[in-house]
Every structure is written in C-alpha cells, then in structure tokens.
Design a protein around this motif. Structure first.
Motif, PDB file in Angstrom:
ATOM      1  N   UNK A  66       3.290  15.881  -0.053  1.00 35.86           N
ATOM      2  CA  UNK A  66       1.892  15.450  -0.019  1.00 35.86           C
ATOM      3  C   UNK A  66       0.949  16.618  -0.250  1.00 35.86           C
ATOM      4  N   UNK A  67       1.144  17.689   0.486  1.00 34.20           N
ATOM      5  CA  UNK A  67       0.212  18.805   0.388  1.00 34.20           C
ATOM      6  C   UNK A  67       0.436  19.644  -0.872  1.00 34.20           C
ATOM      7  N   UNK A  68       1.666  19.714  -1.320  1.00 34.29           N
ATOM      8  CA  UNK A  68       1.934  20.424  -2.579  1.00 34.29           C
ATOM      9  C   UNK A  68       1.271  19.705  -3.753  1.00 34.29           C
ATOM     10  N   UNK A  69       1.371  18.367  -3.767  1.00 31.19           N
ATOM     11  CA  UNK A  69       0.761  17.587  -4.854  1.00 31.19           C
ATOM     12  C   UNK A  69      -0.761  17.665  -4.808  1.00 31.19           C
ATOM     13  N   UNK A 104       0.859  -1.187   0.000  1.00 28.99           N
ATOM     14  CA  UNK A 104       0.000   0.000   0.000  1.00 28.99           C
ATOM     15  C   UNK A 104       0.891   1.231   0.000  1.00 28.99           C
ATOM     16  N   UNK A 105       0.678   2.169  -0.908  1.00 27.47           N
ATOM     17  CA  UNK A 105       1.554   3.339  -0.991  1.00 27.47           C
ATOM     18  C   UNK A 105       1.389   4.278   0.193  1.00 27.47           C
ATOM     19  N   UNK A 106       2.427   5.082   0.422  1.00 25.29           N
ATOM     20  CA  UNK A 106       2.349   6.097   1.471  1.00 25.29           C
ATOM     21  C   UNK A 106       1.446   7.243   1.003  1.00 25.29           C
ATOM     22  N   UNK A 107       1.364   8.298   1.809  1.00 24.53           N
ATOM     23  CA  UNK A 107       0.425   9.377   1.508  1.00 24.53           C
ATOM     24  C   UNK A 107       0.740  10.070   0.177  1.00 24.53           C
ATOM     25  N   UNK A 108       2.027  10.244  -0.103  1.00 23.93           N
ATOM     26  CA  UNK A 108       2.399  10.853  -1.387  1.00 23.93           C
ATOM     27  C   UNK A 108       1.886   9.990  -2.540  1.00 23.93           C
ATOM     28  N   UNK A 109       2.003   8.692  -2.372  1.00 23.19           N
ATOM     29  CA  UNK A 109       1.551   7.774  -3.417  1.00 23.19           C
ATOM     30  C   UNK A 109       0.044   7.697  -3.542  1.00 23.19           C
ATOM     31  N   UNK A 110      -0.690   8.122  -2.522  1.00 25.67           N
ATOM     32  CA  UNK A 110      -2.153   8.093  -2.578  1.00 25.67           C
ATOM     33  C   UNK A 110      -2.746   9.370  -3.171  1.00 25.67           C
ATOM     34  N   UNK A 111      -1.909  10.382  -3.365  1.00 25.75           N
ATOM     35  CA  UNK A 111      -2.422  11.648  -3.903  1.00 25.75           C
ATOM     36  C   UNK A 111      -3.099  11.472  -5.271  1.00 25.75           C
ATOM     37  N   UNK A 112      -2.511  10.709  -6.226  1.00 28.35           N
ATOM     38  CA  UNK A 112      -3.195  10.561  -7.514  1.00 28.35           C
ATOM     39  C   UNK A 112      -4.614  10.002  -7.392  1.00 28.35           C
ATOM     40  N   UNK A 113      -4.809   9.059  -6.462  1.00 28.33           N
ATOM     41  CA  UNK A 113      -6.155   8.511  -6.269  1.00 28.33           C
ATOM     42  C   UNK A 113      -7.099   9.573  -5.719  1.00 28.33           C
ATOM     43  N   UNK A 114      -6.590  10.413  -4.821  1.00 31.75           N
ATOM     44  CA  UNK A 114      -7.409  11.494  -4.270  1.00 31.75           C
ATOM     45  C   UNK A 114      -7.770  12.504  -5.353  1.00 31.75           C
ATOM     46  N   UNK A 115      -6.820  12.832  -6.201  1.00 33.24           N
ATOM     47  CA  UNK A 115      -7.081  13.778  -7.294  1.00 33.24           C
ATOM     48  C   UNK A 115      -8.098  13.193  -8.272  1.00 33.24           C
ATOM     49  N   UNK A 116      -7.951  11.908  -8.572  1.00 29.63           N
ATOM     50  CA  UNK A 116      -8.873  11.253  -9.504  1.00 29.63           C
ATOM     51  C   UNK A 116     -10.303  11.244  -8.972  1.00 29.63           C
ATOM     52  N   UNK A 117     -10.466  11.237  -7.667  1.00 29.42           N
ATOM     53  CA  UNK A 117     -11.810  11.236  -7.071  1.00 29.42           C
ATOM     54  C   UNK A 117     -12.497  12.586  -7.201  1.00 29.42           C
ATOM     55  N   UNK A 118     -11.739  13.635  -7.515  1.00 28.37           N
ATOM     56  CA  UNK A 118     -12.272  14.991  -7.695  1.00 28.37           C
ATOM     57  C   UNK A 118     -13.148  15.443  -6.526  1.00 28.37           C
ATOM     58  N   UNK A 119     -12.623  15.391  -5.305  1.00 30.33           N
ATOM     59  CA  UNK A 119     -13.428  15.777  -4.139  1.00 30.33           C
ATOM     60  C   UNK A 119     -13.481  17.298  -3.966  1.00 30.33           C
TER      61      UNK A 119
END
Length: 258
Positions: free
Chosen positions: A170-173, A129-144
């Motif tokens: 993490x926060x910059x991305x 499971x990726x760390x928080x930096x690695x989870x950013x693309x999934x968060x962006x894709x969700x368009x919250x």
C-alpha cells in the motif's frame, strides 16, 4: 580734431561700460531669482517625496494566499462515516477546521487485506469494494498533496504474511504514484470496547512501512475507548459526537502540514 567732434565719442565710451554693467546686473538678478525659486521649490519636493514614502510605508504589503491542501483519505467505515451524514464524518470535520479540500476514498468493511463483498454498490459503486492496495490508483488519480491512511481493524488482530505484504504494498504504491505527496498512516481506529493496546502486531508493521517511504506514522490511541456514548445506535460506528472526537484527536496529533 575739434572739441565738438570728440563729444559724441566720449559720450559713447562713457555709455558702453554703463550698458555692460546693466546687462550683468540683469543677468545676476535672473540667476538670483532662479536660485530663490529653486530654494522655495525644494522643500515642496522634499515634502512630496516624504509623503510618498510615508504612503508607501502605510500601504499594506500583499501577502500570498496560502495554498489550500488537497487531502485524500483511505480507510474503513469509521473513516467513511458510516451512520452519519457525509459532512459529519471525521475527515470532513477535520478538513473544515484546517481549510482542506478532501477526497474520501474510505470504504466500509475494507482494510489492507479485507475487501467488502456486501453492499459494495452502495459504498463504492462496485460489487466488491477493493482493499487499501486496490484503492491506491484512485488516490493517485486524485493527485492530492497529502494522503492519510487509517484503519486495519477489519484485517483482524493477528498478523499474517499476506497482511504484512499488503501493508508494505500500500505505502510503496502510494509513494511510487505520488512521489511528492505527504503520506501519513494512522493506527487502526479503535472501538469503544478497545484499549490503546489493541492491535499490537499491526501497529509496528504499519509504522515501519510508512516511514520506509518517507511518511509519518501517528498512533491515535483510543479516543472512543470507554465512551459508549460516542457510538451510534448500531453499537459499532461512532455517532456525530464520536466522529468529532476522532477529528479532534487526529487534529492534535497530526504533524504540521505545508
């Protein structure tokens, strides 16, 4: 001319004014009747207008339905809801009280640096499971509309250059990928044996990083601290009551969201 010849002319001259008078009287009668009719109709029209205005005032005005916020969560096992049903995890409980739709991207064992290499298939469908930096693309894709990042306890108590860089990354991305989203960072969620003073090095770094991108930092304190009854059978993760306590604490401290 003889008198007999003048008689018809005299009678005609006499009748003409009388006929004109009758015509004027008839016309006057018509005008009078019209005025009377208008006078009678006007109150009715006024009444209709008043009733219409009254009905318009009584009709409820349509109020726009507030938009249902979509909120994405990045975090560790505490936010993922390890040990409880998905609907009992604190993000789901919080979403229920606030009317949100959520995307819970929290994964057990992860942090700003830490990735989970054990049991990843169950938690995230990957070997690791990726760390928080690695989870950013999934968060962006969700368009919250809102992203809430919680955790950091899996990265340890000591600050390192890698941890500091990953917090900033993490926060910059997130801001780069979601320029209009509200970004909120929570302090690490503490266990029952932690105190509000735990993780003194990580908290200010996270606070500075999220505020640097226009986000908000929220220090949760220690809602579980000193409450072993809020911890599940594994002795680590919050039980259903503990998850509810986390949801309540977060709800009270979160800023007003659009």
């Amino acid at each position: 001319m003889r008198a007999e010849g003048l008689a018809p002319l005299i009678r005609g001259d006499i009748m003409r004014p009388k006929r004109i008078t009758l015509i004027w009287l008839a016309a006057l009668a018509v005008v009078t009747l019209a005025l009377v009719a208008m006078a009678l109709v006007k109150p009715s029209l006024d009444a209709v207008g008043a009733n219409t205005a009254s009905v318009a005032r009584q009709m409820p005005t349509a109020t726009p339905t507030p938009k249902q916020l979509k909120v994405a969560f990045i975090g560790d096992s505490y936010t993922a809801g390890a040990g409880v049903l998905p609907q009992d995890a604190w993000p789901s409980v919080l979403a229920g009280s606030r009317g949100w739709t959520i995307v819970n991207l929290a994964r057990g064992g992860t942090g700003y640096v830490a990735a989970w290499a054990s049991g990843g298939q169950k938690a995230c469908g990957q070997d690791v499971c990726p760390n928080y930096v690695g989870m950013v693309p999934a968060a962006v894709a969700a368009a919250p509309d809102v992203v809430i990042v919680a955790g950091g306890r899996n990265d340890g108590q000591k600050m390192s250059s890698e941890l500091q860089q990953n917090v900033l990354a993490t926060f910059s991305a997130l801001r780069k990928g979601l320029p209009n989203a509200k970004i909120i960072a929570l302090s690490p969620i503490l266990a029952a044996d932690d105190s509000a003073s735990s993780f003194p090095d990580l908290k200010p770094v996270v606070s500075a990083a999220v505020q640097a991108v226009g986000g908000t930092y929220v220090d949760l304190g220690a809602p579980l601290g000193g409450h072993p009854e809020l911890i599940g059978p594994d002795g680590v993760h919050p039980n259903t009551a503990g998850q509810k306590a986390l949801a309540d604490a977060t709800d009270k401290l979160l800023p007003k969201l659009p």
